[in-house]
Design an enzyme around this catalytic site. Structure first.
Site, mmCIF file in Angstrom:
data_model
loop_
_atom_site.group_PDB
_atom_site.id
_atom_site.type_symbol
_atom_site.label_atom_id
_atom_site.label_comp_id
_atom_site.label_asym_id
_atom_site.label_seq_id
_atom_site.Cartn_x
_atom_site.Cartn_y
_atom_site.Cartn_z
ATOM 1 N N LYS A 52 0.877 -1.176 0.000
ATOM 2 C CA LYS A 52 0.000 0.000 0.000
ATOM 3 C C LYS A 52 0.911 1.222 0.000
ATOM 4 O O LYS A 52 2.049 1.164 0.479
ATOM 5 C CB LYS A 52 -0.851 -0.001 1.275
ATOM 6 C CG LYS A 52 -2.097 0.824 1.192
ATOM 7 C CD LYS A 52 -3.261 0.041 0.608
ATOM 8 C CE LYS A 52 -4.501 0.904 0.511
ATOM 9 N NZ LYS A 52 -5.647 0.171 -0.013
ATOM 10 N N GLY A 57 -20.800 6.167 4.499
ATOM 11 C CA GLY A 57 -19.903 6.560 3.406
ATOM 12 C C GLY A 57 -20.504 6.164 2.072
ATOM 13 O O GLY A 57 -20.482 4.995 1.690
ATOM 14 N N GLY A 59 -19.620 7.018 -1.041
ATOM 15 C CA GLY A 59 -18.688 7.457 -2.089
ATOM 16 C C GLY A 59 -18.714 6.482 -3.261
ATOM 17 O O GLY A 59 -19.768 5.945 -3.625
HETATM 18 P P1 NAD Z 1 -14.509 7.297 -1.461
HETATM 19 O O1 NAD Z 1 -13.524 8.279 -0.947
HETATM 20 O O2 NAD Z 1 -15.050 7.428 -2.831
HETATM 21 O O3 NAD Z 1 -15.803 7.243 -0.479
HETATM 22 C C1 NAD Z 1 -15.714 7.302 0.891
HETATM 23 C C2 NAD Z 1 -16.857 8.202 1.362
HETATM 24 O O4 NAD Z 1 -16.887 8.173 2.787
HETATM 25 C C3 NAD Z 1 -16.681 9.666 0.949
HETATM 26 O O5 NAD Z 1 -17.865 10.136 0.317
HETATM 27 C C4 NAD Z 1 -16.427 10.404 2.278
HETATM 28 O O6 NAD Z 1 -16.965 11.700 2.290
HETATM 29 C C5 NAD Z 1 -17.146 9.495 3.253
HETATM 30 N N1 NAD Z 1 -16.692 9.579 4.635
HETATM 31 C C6 NAD Z 1 -15.437 9.760 5.128
HETATM 32 N N2 NAD Z 1 -15.459 9.747 6.474
HETATM 33 C C7 NAD Z 1 -16.747 9.534 6.834
HETATM 34 C C8 NAD Z 1 -17.424 9.405 8.072
HETATM 35 N N3 NAD Z 1 -16.766 9.477 9.236
HETATM 36 N N4 NAD Z 1 -18.760 9.195 8.079
HETATM 37 C C9 NAD Z 1 -19.459 9.119 6.907
HETATM 38 N N5 NAD Z 1 -18.862 9.236 5.700
HETATM 39 C C10 NAD Z 1 -17.535 9.431 5.667
HETATM 40 O O7 NAD Z 1 -13.822 5.871 -1.234
HETATM 41 P P2 NAD Z 1 -14.246 4.496 -1.872
HETATM 42 O O8 NAD Z 1 -13.393 4.216 -3.035
HETATM 43 O O9 NAD Z 1 -15.728 4.428 -2.008
HETATM 44 O O10 NAD Z 1 -13.772 3.493 -0.729
HETATM 45 C C11 NAD Z 1 -14.494 3.403 0.479
HETATM 46 C C12 NAD Z 1 -13.762 2.453 1.428
HETATM 47 O O11 NAD Z 1 -13.644 1.160 0.807
HETATM 48 C C13 NAD Z 1 -12.340 2.893 1.776
HETATM 49 O O12 NAD Z 1 -12.042 2.448 3.089
HETATM 50 C C14 NAD Z 1 -11.498 2.101 0.797
HETATM 51 O O13 NAD Z 1 -10.181 1.886 1.266
HETATM 52 C C15 NAD Z 1 -12.269 0.808 0.737
HETATM 53 N N6 NAD Z 1 -12.054 0.066 -0.487
HETATM 54 C C16 NAD Z 1 -12.302 0.649 -1.693
HETATM 55 C C17 NAD Z 1 -12.091 -0.080 -2.856
HETATM 56 C C18 NAD Z 1 -12.403 0.503 -4.213
HETATM 57 O O14 NAD Z 1 -12.461 -0.249 -5.190
HETATM 58 N N7 NAD Z 1 -12.623 1.804 -4.322
HETATM 59 C C19 NAD Z 1 -11.598 -1.395 -2.783
HETATM 60 C C20 NAD Z 1 -11.383 -1.966 -1.526
HETATM 61 C C21 NAD Z 1 -11.606 -1.228 -0.387
#
Ligand code: NAD
Length: 355
Positions: free
Chosen positions: A80, A179, A181
């Site tokens: 990472k 979250g 996102g």
């Molecule tokens: P992202 O940044 O697009 O979405 C995360 C969302 O969470 C954002 O909208 C942010 O505003 C919100 N957020 C942050 N802190 C918060 C809180 N305390 N309460 C409520 N909302 C909050 O990220 P993503 O790509 O959707 O990934 C989300 C999670 O999944 C992360 O932990 C990431 O490491 C994990 N993940 C993502 C992927 C992927 O393919 N994108 C793969 C494996 C794991």
């Protein structure tokens, strides 16, 4: 800040601190293990309060990737990287190129992909400095692994529902997503399409309102997401949110979400088990993204991606069934399976072949 004595250090193969004065880059790259292949894992950009927080995060996340990739059955080790900075304010093309150069200097030991705070277009800029970047737009599809991550979580979550509620669909169940996102939104879309009652919280008001407008999810305040009674709690924001403070307040039967490192302490899954909450280990169910970028990078067909993501649901079912039979936390079974794969004979290391 001594890395070797850091509480999260767990015999990581390589931990590299990177600075570049010209672009303002401050970053850490951690390779936990390359036993199964070149380490693959996201490059996160986050406004850490200190370098020590960034080190804690990258050490934990890279170890999690070793377990995730081992369970996913791909020929990739765990790594990472984290860039210290605000992605909205501090990101620039020169910073991404400098990060790409630092990754290149590792000679293929680590392959970066997008993560929180970075996107496929950032990966494209990084790729100007190194071939050791995955999840690019031209690699069969959009380059965004989030839909595959969401699908893997959704399929696994349904297996948990089958075990706990003896029903094959999420129709009529209440799901609280923390979250909304890239992954959370896509997960909500799948859940709503199958008739679930989805509620969500997000610190980003725009993201939350988009989900309300487009998917008719019910908005919740930050604290309500833990306490509002639901059937499934899906953490899809940041890590560490399952802990001795939040677990006693949860009013759910199942925890299944995409966020990495949801447990603040390694043993917090036991608190969930004691409360009778079925916990789906994050690294077991959120592997869709890394499976997606791995196959695309290898030039495999879209069928291979789809089979790999579908397998996550089958793997989750087998681990949940074994945990139920042994009456122990699924986290213990998932770790046993990952460690079993890691204990197999070490492959010959030829990192540059992955370029
Ligand atoms: P992202 O940044 O697009 O979405 C995360 C969302 O969470 C954002 O909208 C942010 O505003 C919100 N957020 C942050 N802190 C918060 C809180 N305390 N309460 C409520 N909302 C909050 O990220 P993503 O790509 O959707 O990934 C989300 C999670 O999944 C992360 O932990 C990431 O490491 C994990 N993940 C993502 C992927 C992927 O393919 N994108 C793969 C494996 C794991």
């Amino acid at each position: 800040m001594n890395t070797l004595t850091h509480p999260e250090f767990s015999n990581h193969e390589r931990v590299v601190f990177v600075t570049d004065a010209a672009s303002g880059l401050k970053a850490i790259i951690a390779v936990h293990s390359s036993q199964l292949g070149p380490a693959i894992g996201g490059c996160r950009m986050w406004p850490y309060l200190s370098a020590s927080d960034a080190l804690t995060d990258v050490l934990r996340l890279s170890r999690g990737m070793t377990y995730k990739n081992a369970l996913a059955g791909i020929a990739s080790g765990g790594g990472k990287s984290v860039i210290i900075g605000d992605s909205k304010r501090d990101k620039s093309a020169s910073l991404m190129r400098a990060m790409g150069k630092a990754i290149h200097d590792l000679g293929g030991l680590y392959i970066a992909a997008e993560d929180s705070g970075t996107s496929p277009s950032d990966m494209a800029v990084m790729a100007e400095s190194t071939p050791y970047v995955a999840g690019l737009d031209h690699e069969l599809g959009s380059g965004d692994p989030s839909p595959s991550t969401a699908l893997g979580v959704f399929l696994s979550l349904k297996k948990a529902v089958l075990q706990r509620f003896d029903q094959p669909s999420v129709n009529g169940l209440r799901v609280n997503i923390q979250g909304i996102g890239q992954v959370g939104f896509e997960l909500a879309r799948l859940l709503v399409a199958e008739g679930a009652d989805v509620r969500a919280s997000d610190t980003n008001r725009t993201a939350l309102l988009r989900a309300v407008d487009e998917l008719s999810v019910t908005p919740l305040e930050h604290e309500e997401i833990f306490t509002n009674p639901c059937d499934i709690f899906a953490p899809c924001a940041m890590g560490g949110i399952l802990n001795e403070t939040t677990i006693p307040r949860l009013s759910t039967q199942i925890v299944a979400g995409a966020a990495n490192n949801q447990l603040r302490n390694e043993t917090d899954h036991l608190l969930l088990h004691e409360r009778g909450i079925l916990y789906c280990p994050d690294y077991l169910i959120n592997a869709g993204g890394v499976i997606d970028v791995y196959h695309r990078r290898q030039g495999h067909s879209i069928d291979a991606v789809q089979r790999g993501v579908a397998d996550i649901g089958e793997r989750a079912q087998s681990i949940l069934t074994e945990a139920h039979a042994r009456q122990i936390s699924p986290e213990i079974i998932a770790a046993e399976h990952a460690e079993a794969r890691l204990s197999q004979p070490v492959r010959a290391k030829t990192h540059s072949a992955a370029a």
